[in-house]
Design a protein around this motif. Structure first.
Motif, PDB file in Angstrom:
ATOM      1  N   UNK A 171       0.785  -1.229   0.000  1.00  0.00           N
ATOM      2  CA  UNK A 171       0.000   0.000   0.000  1.00  0.00           C
ATOM      3  C   UNK A 171       0.817   1.279   0.000  1.00  0.00           C
ATOM      4  N   UNK A 172       2.133   1.170  -0.171  1.00  0.00           N
ATOM      5  CA  UNK A 172       3.013   2.351  -0.208  1.00  0.00           C
ATOM      6  C   UNK A 172       3.056   2.913  -1.627  1.00  0.00           C
ATOM      7  N   UNK A 173       2.970   4.244  -1.732  1.00  0.00           N
ATOM      8  CA  UNK A 173       3.109   4.883  -3.046  1.00  0.00           C
ATOM      9  C   UNK A 173       4.583   4.844  -3.467  1.00  0.00           C
ATOM     10  N   UNK A 174       4.850   4.384  -4.681  1.00  0.00           N
ATOM     11  CA  UNK A 174       6.224   4.328  -5.181  1.00  0.00           C
ATOM     12  C   UNK A 174       6.288   5.015  -6.536  1.00  0.00           C
ATOM     13  N   UNK A 175       7.202   5.972  -6.640  1.00  0.00           N
ATOM     14  CA  UNK A 175       7.432   6.696  -7.891  1.00  0.00           C
ATOM     15  C   UNK A 175       8.894   6.573  -8.271  1.00  0.00           C
ATOM     16  N   UNK A 176       9.141   6.224  -9.511  1.00  0.00           N
ATOM     17  CA  UNK A 176      10.511   6.027 -10.005  1.00  0.00           C
ATOM     18  C   UNK A 176      10.744   6.931 -11.203  1.00  0.00           C
ATOM     19  N   UNK A 177      11.826   7.678 -11.146  1.00  0.00           N
ATOM     20  CA  UNK A 177      12.224   8.576 -12.232  1.00  0.00           C
ATOM     21  C   UNK A 177      13.653   8.209 -12.633  1.00  0.00           C
ATOM     22  N   UNK A 178      13.853   7.938 -13.922  1.00  0.00           N
ATOM     23  CA  UNK A 178      15.192   7.586 -14.392  1.00  0.00           C
ATOM     24  C   UNK A 178      15.526   8.403 -15.637  1.00  0.00           C
ATOM     25  N   UNK A 179      16.812   8.588 -15.860  1.00  0.00           N
ATOM     26  CA  UNK A 179      17.224   9.319 -17.046  1.00  0.00           C
ATOM     27  C   UNK A 179      17.219   8.387 -18.248  1.00  0.00           C
ATOM     28  N   UNK A 180      16.604   8.835 -19.328  1.00  0.00           N
ATOM     29  CA  UNK A 180      16.394   7.958 -20.481  1.00  0.00           C
ATOM     30  C   UNK A 180      17.699   7.590 -21.177  1.00  0.00           C
ATOM     31  N   UNK A 181      18.678   8.482 -21.164  1.00  0.00           N
ATOM     32  CA  UNK A 181      19.973   8.189 -21.792  1.00  0.00           C
ATOM     33  C   UNK A 181      20.887   7.445 -20.823  1.00  0.00           C
ATOM     34  N   UNK A 202       8.566   6.992 -14.832  1.00  0.00           N
ATOM     35  CA  UNK A 202       8.727   7.914 -15.953  1.00  0.00           C
ATOM     36  C   UNK A 202      10.207   8.108 -16.265  1.00  0.00           C
ATOM     37  N   UNK A 203      10.478   8.308 -17.545  1.00  0.00           N
ATOM     38  CA  UNK A 203      11.827   8.662 -17.995  1.00  0.00           C
ATOM     39  C   UNK A 203      11.919  10.174 -18.091  1.00  0.00           C
ATOM     40  N   UNK A 204      13.039  10.724 -17.654  1.00  0.00           N
ATOM     41  CA  UNK A 204      13.245  12.174 -17.724  1.00  0.00           C
ATOM     42  C   UNK A 204      13.732  12.552 -19.117  1.00  0.00           C
ATOM     43  N   UNK A 205      13.031  13.525 -19.739  1.00  0.00           N
ATOM     44  CA  UNK A 205      13.339  13.986 -21.097  1.00  0.00           C
ATOM     45  C   UNK A 205      13.586  12.810 -22.034  1.00  0.00           C
ATOM     46  N   UNK A 206      12.555  12.004 -22.188  1.00  0.00           N
ATOM     47  CA  UNK A 206      12.651  10.808 -23.021  1.00  0.00           C
ATOM     48  C   UNK A 206      13.076  11.173 -24.438  1.00  0.00           C
ATOM     49  N   UNK A 207      14.027  10.412 -24.956  1.00  0.00           N
ATOM     50  CA  UNK A 207      14.582  10.687 -26.281  1.00  0.00           C
ATOM     51  C   UNK A 207      13.806   9.877 -27.305  1.00  0.00           C
TER      52      UNK A 207
END
Length: 478
Positions: A171-181, A202-207
């Protein structure tokens, strides 16, 4: 046949004319942008000597996005208004007089308030860092926010993924952000499995073509974890096995930090800003910013930097720190490609009697950057700066400590890419005990180093010196 030849010649002539106009036009644009000559000249050279390759590289890596906004001012202000400084007691740790201007610079440039009372735990290896991180995630009750430049799908990455999936099921909210390159080695299936289990990813500034030309050169190099708004992690370590197991030629020496207290609120703010950029989800609930306890008497400022906006805040802050040093400045960085301002600041400090020491790895994971790094060392040595080659493995630590007064820690290397192209996050900590601790770590690492003397450096083969000087021409682009 005659007509065919005529049209072939005409088409070829038009193509060459348009191509030439394009190259000349780009050169004019680059010059008119009033960039630093150190960055302008390499692009002009590339476009003149290899116009085809140069044209391609410029559209991928050369565009100047300083005037662009990736987030509106209104949204930015709504997110950053969350942290509060609170009152700093007068009878506790205070900022040294000669660094008070630094605190004003950071606050005016990036709204970085003075944060009192954070606890900071230091990790010098990946094994200890990931053990502590995994333990904290297991105890999470409300949310886990994770952001890394590199998120590999290897053994350590898989362990983290499975733990995050377990927390979602609890029940824990989990958010993952990674760099696309930065995370290009990880298979798409790896992140899809997270999403399938309920993790927001989500990918940051997805290429993605055709918009990749405006994004591929500007990467998110930050490493931030926030757990329940109370515990935070930041520093130089990504998610990959090499941070735990090392490299073929030795250990992986790094620095990472676990933070409790007010400092966590700024890490949360940085994450939520990047989360909005990647997901367009505006998260504002106060439960993500619980009241912070006081754990120590330190004062810190957390600063985010990036390629947008008119000021190179982190560069200016490091120059200020170096030029205001009175006794010593010790630096650890895996890549040493300083801007002209930083180069001059270091040399001026050394020539004025400050003990300036720079530690870099003897072997590197990036050959071109390593060659360019070595081209800067002769002038540093001539100025009286002591250069140390770390020999026990790969030194990936990012650290500046001065006078037992202040330490700069975080994700940024001392190179053009970190200081001008990447999104980074660093903290300036004003506390004698913490600075002394960082100095002791530096001095412990010196035991694994070789001091580079002028006689050693001058004996290098001419071929090596030439290759290093050649790569230096392109140091602003590396």
């Amino acid at each position: 046949m005659g007509d065919a030849s005529f049209w072939e010649i005409l088409v070829s002539t038009i193509f060459i004319l348009l191509y030439t106009i394009t190259i000349i036009g780009l050169i004019v644009v680059i010059i008119a942008e009033n960039r630093n000559p150190l960055k302008t000249i390499p692009w002009v050279i590339v476009l003149l000597l290899a116009p085809g390759v140069g044209l391609l590289f410029y559209f991928f890596f050369g565009q100047d996005n300083r005037k662009q906004r990736i987030i509106s001012r209104k949204t930015y202000k709504r997110i950053i208004k969350q942290p509060r400084t609170g009152k700093i007691p007068h009878d506790v740790c205070s900022v040294p007089d000669h660094y008070k201007g630094l605190t004003k610079l950071l606050n005016r440039s990036r709204t970085s308030p003075l944060l009192y009372g954070s606890a900071i735990r230091v990790f010098t290896n990946g094994k200890d860092k990931f053990q502590a991180l995994f333990d904290d995630i297991r105890r999470a009750k409300q949310h886990v926010h994770i952001q890394y430049y590199i998120f590999n799908d290897d053994e350590i990455g898989t362990q983290l993924k499975e733990l995050l999936i377990q927390k979602v099921h609890e029940g824990v909210e989990v958010r993952v952000l990674y760099d696309d390159v930065g995370s290009w080695k990880a298979k798409n299936r790896f992140f899809r499995e997270m999403e399938k289990e309920g993790i927001e990813v989500y990918a940051f500034l997805k290429v993605v073509f055709p918009v990749l030309t405006s994004k591929v050169n500007y990467r998110n190099h930050r490493k931030v974890v926030v757990i329940d708004g109370k515990i935070g992690y930041m520093g130089g370590m990504n998610v990959a096995d090499r941070y735990v197991k090392g490299v073929s030629w030795g250990v992986w020496r790094d620095l990472h930090f676990r933070i409790e207290g007010k400092g966590v609120q700024c890490l949360q703010t940085a994450f939520l800003l990047d989360w909005y950029v990647a997901s367009k989800q505006l998260i504002m609930d106060k439960r993500y910013f619980p009241k912070a306890e006081v754990f120590s008497n330190n004062i810190m400022q957390v600063i985010t930097s990036g390629p947008v906006g008119p000021w190179r805040v982190l560069t200016q802050a490091e120059i200020y720190l170096i030029t205001n040093a009175r006794k010593y400045v010790y630096i650890q960085t895996p890549y040493f490609l300083p801007t002209e301002g930083l180069s001059q600041a270091l040399q001026v400090a050394a020539r004025s009697g400050v003990d300036v020491r720079i530690m870099i790895p003897q072997r590197s994971d990036t050959r071109m950057a390593h060659l360019a790094t070595r081209s800067f060392l002769a002038e540093m040595i001539r100025a009286g700066i002591k250069i140390f080659f770390y020999q026990a493995g790969f030194l990936h630590s990012k650290l500046i400590v001065s006078d037992d007064d202040v330490a700069c820690i975080g994700s940024a290397n001392m190179d053009f890419r970190s200081l001008e192209h990447n999104f980074e996050i660093n903290a300036f900590v004003y506390q004698r005990d913490f600075a002394i601790g960082m100095r002791k770590i530096f001095m412990h690492d010196i035991e694994q180093c070789m001091l580079i003397t002028p006689s050693i450096w001058l004996k290098r083969p001419l071929s090596k010196r030439f290759s290093e000087s050649f790569m230096r021409l392109f140091s602003p682009l590396l």
